[in-house]
Design an enzyme around this catalytic site. Structure first.
Site, PDB file in Angstrom:
ATOM      1  N   HIS A 151      -1.796   5.596   8.266  1.00 32.03           N
ATOM      2  CA  HIS A 151      -1.597   4.538   8.041  1.00 32.03           C
ATOM      3  C   HIS A 151      -0.724   4.625   6.448  1.00 32.03           C
ATOM      4  O   HIS A 151      -0.567   5.444   6.179  1.00 32.03           O
ATOM      5  CB  HIS A 151      -2.818   4.011   7.309  1.00 32.03           C
TER       6      HIS A 151
ATOM      7  N   ASP B  61      -9.393  -3.919   1.985  1.00 28.49           N
ATOM      8  CA  ASP B  61      -7.808  -4.638   2.386  1.00 28.49           C
ATOM      9  C   ASP B  61      -7.791  -5.237   3.304  1.00 28.49           C
ATOM     10  O   ASP B  61      -7.144  -6.423   3.080  1.00 28.49           O
ATOM     11  CB  ASP B  61      -6.554  -3.435   2.236  1.00 28.49           C
TER      12      ASP B  61
ATOM     13  N   HIS C  10      -1.624  -9.625  -1.823  1.00 36.57           N
ATOM     14  CA  HIS C  10      -1.701  -8.086  -2.128  1.00 36.57           C
ATOM     15  C   HIS C  10      -1.273  -9.174  -3.034  1.00 36.57           C
ATOM     16  O   HIS C  10      -0.938 -10.593  -3.304  1.00 36.57           O
ATOM     17  CB  HIS C  10      -1.254  -7.508  -2.393  1.00 36.57           C
TER      18      HIS C  10
ATOM     19  N   SER D  68       0.102  -1.125  -0.028  1.00 33.99           N
ATOM     20  CA  SER D  68      -0.094  -0.053  -0.152  1.00 33.99           C
ATOM     21  C   SER D  68       0.814   1.213  -0.202  1.00 33.99           C
ATOM     22  O   SER D  68       0.723   2.058  -0.215  1.00 33.99           O
ATOM     23  CB  SER D  68      -1.421  -0.020   1.254  1.00 33.99           C
TER      24      SER D  68
ATOM     25  N   GLU E 126     -10.427   7.342   1.723  1.00 32.18           N
ATOM     26  CA  GLU E 126      -9.818   6.125   1.540  1.00 32.18           C
ATOM     27  C   GLU E 126     -10.954   5.623   2.250  1.00 32.18           C
ATOM     28  O   GLU E 126     -10.953   4.875   3.422  1.00 32.18           O
ATOM     29  CB  GLU E 126      -8.336   5.316   1.921  1.00 32.18           C
TER      30      GLU E 126
ATOM     31  N   ASP F 269      -5.974   1.067  -5.077  1.00 34.38           N
ATOM     32  CA  ASP F 269      -3.870   0.869  -4.877  1.00 34.38           C
ATOM     33  C   ASP F 269      -3.605  -0.639  -5.685  1.00 34.38           C
ATOM     34  O   ASP F 269      -1.870  -0.941  -5.352  1.00 34.38           O
ATOM     35  CB  ASP F 269      -3.249   0.878  -3.843  1.00 34.38           C
ATOM     36  N   HIS F 270      -3.829  -1.929  -5.363  1.00 34.23           N
ATOM     37  CA  HIS F 270      -3.927  -3.110  -5.566  1.00 34.23           C
ATOM     38  C   HIS F 270      -4.939  -3.420  -5.170  1.00 34.23           C
ATOM     39  O   HIS F 270      -5.860  -3.326  -4.631  1.00 34.23           O
ATOM     40  CB  HIS F 270      -3.122  -4.007  -4.033  1.00 34.23           C
TER      41      HIS F 270
END
Length: 467
Positions: free
Chosen positions: A149, A272, A430, A98, A267, A314-315
């Protein structure tokens, strides 16, 4: 808009990806930004951390009205314009974390996993939020994680490691205050014995709130920091307001609106976390909160057309599979009725007798005798695992994650839910797949089709007036 990319551009892009350099990668959108696109007054960047395409797809089925023959369109379907690649700098391979993902989205630079707004040579690179602030815009961050974070930090500061949580928190004061609104978690890092950062924010003219109810008491035209939990917020399934991201976003926009415009990062952090935990029930609750937020932003743009909204991830996390084990089925019905996360349910079972009636009440769906026996067996196994751990030498304990009854029972509950829904997972981490790209509002035409995550920052910089 033409979607042609010259052979020269392709060669340049591939060459740049191979080198450890602080030069931006050349991609299709660098051709697009040459066009005369009117700049929006406000830019809202929404990052759904961990949200690969299987999440938006599963949410469509989860959100479906069973009373109709069709599967209804979602806000994610309406706003989908393309996809984004997510790979980090080549030094870290092709699977991003991230921090590197946030750095790419915030600065336009590929970097190593763990880096916070630094290039691969550990030099600071300017973020779109920092640049927007220099342009006289108000700025803000709204997250469901702690505000220091990886993702919010990637827009607000610079650090060689995302794990330096205290140093990152300190930098929000020490490196100059860069936002007018901070909403999320983080008491642990901002209210410390060695330093009270909240008092320092207050001394700088900030309002401070620590509960959702106080969101309605804020003074206008005055900066605010709101921290609502020790680290991240409770999951959407467990929080007092399952739509807390939507609520915080609405209030943040109200605080940020001004004649010069604003840049805001939003966010949905815990998609996640649910993916890492392979927890489909919690993931769908987080997606519901994000969907509510995006539906609000759709309406907001209708009344404020001088606003650009970008949503991407982001992924992707967990390798979520909608349908597994060779069965052509996916059954989200029980997910719609759950009122608590598997982790919270497990906590309630740790010190109590596990019965069929009790477990059915906690899960809010009828469980079978066999499913009850699975949870009972998990509890017995957990007790044995804890006893075995206690017998290990101290050096061995350092190499082994300490087992807990809660974690093992929660894992058994998630397994039952996966079997019931026929959900599959390939990873606890991820994956490197491309992620969805969604846009609306003024200037949204600059991001369509296949882009790279760095293109998003580059386009925002152009729209903000950076050459």
């Amino acid at each position: 808009m033409k979607k042609l990319l010259s052979a020269v551009s392709i060669i340049l892009a591939l060459t740049a990806c191979e080198k450890i350099t602080n030069e931006p990668v050349v991609t299709l959108s660098e051709v697009k930004v040459m066009e005369n696109i009117p700049a929006p007054k406000n830019i809202i960047m929404v990052i759904a951390d961990g949200m690969g395409p299987a999440y938006t797809t599963s949410y469509r089925y989860f959100n479906d009205d069973p009373a109709t023959d069709i599967i209804e369109e979602t806000v994610f379907d309406r706003l989908l314009v393309g996809s984004a690649s997510t790979y980090p700098a080549s030094i870290s391979g092709v699977v991003t974390d991230s921090a590197a993902g946030a750095t790419a989205l915030a600065t336009g630079f590929k970097t190593y996993n763990g880096a916070i707004a630094l290039d691969v040579n550990k030099k600071s690179v300017e973020t779109v939020l920092e640049f927007a602030k220099k342009q006289g815009k108000k700025t803000g961050v709204v997250v469901t994680s702690q505000i220091n974070h990886a993702t919010p930090a990637g827009y607000l500061t610079h650090n060689e490691s995302r794990n330096n949580y205290n140093a990152i928190a300190d930098s929000y004061i020490d490196n100059g205050i860069k936002a007018d609104v901070y909403f999320g978690g983080g008491w642990k890092y901002f209210l410390r014995e060695d330093r009270n950062l909240i008092e320092e924010f207050k001394a700088s003219g900030f309002q401070y709130i620590d509960n959702y109810q106080a969101l309605n008491t804020l003074k206008a035209n005055m900066p605010v920091i709101g921290l609502f939990d020790d680290t991240g917020l409770p999951s959407a399934l467990d929080d007092s307001d399952p739509y807390r991201l939507s609520v915080m976003t609405k209030v943040a926009i109200k605080q940020l609106e001004n004649s010069n415009g604003y840049f805001m990062l939003v966010e949905a952090s815990q998609i996640d976390w649910a993916g890492h935990s392979n927890d489909i029930a919690t993931a769908m609750a987080e997606m519901s909160d994000l969907a509510k937020t995006m539906e609000y932003l759709e309406e907001y743009v209708k009344h404020n057309p001088d606003t650009l909204v970008i949503l991407t991830a982001d992924h992707s996390t967990g390798g979520l599979t909608v349908g597994a084990n060779g069965k052509y089925e996916w059954h989200p019905e029980i997910l719609r009725t759950m009122k608590s996360s598997p982790s919270t349910i497990a906590k309630q079972l740790t010190d109590s007798k596990i019965t069929q009636q009790g477990l059915s009440e906690l899960l809010n769906f009828d469980v079978t005798k066999n499913e009850v026996e699975q949870i009972q067996a998990a509890k017995v196994f957990a007790i044995a695992e804890i006893a075995a751990y206690k017998l290990l030498a101290e050096q061995e304990k350092l190499k082994t994650k300490k087992p807990t009854i809660n974690d093992i029972i929660a894992s058994a509950i998630k397994n039952i839910i996966d079997i019931r829904t026929n959900t599959g997972w390939t990873s606890g981490g991820h994956t490197a797949i491309d992620v969805p790209l969604h846009t609306l509002g003024k200037g949204s035409e600059v991001l369509k089709g296949k882009v790279d995550n760095t293109d998003i920052a580059k386009q925002i910089f152009i729209l903000l007036g950076k050459n």
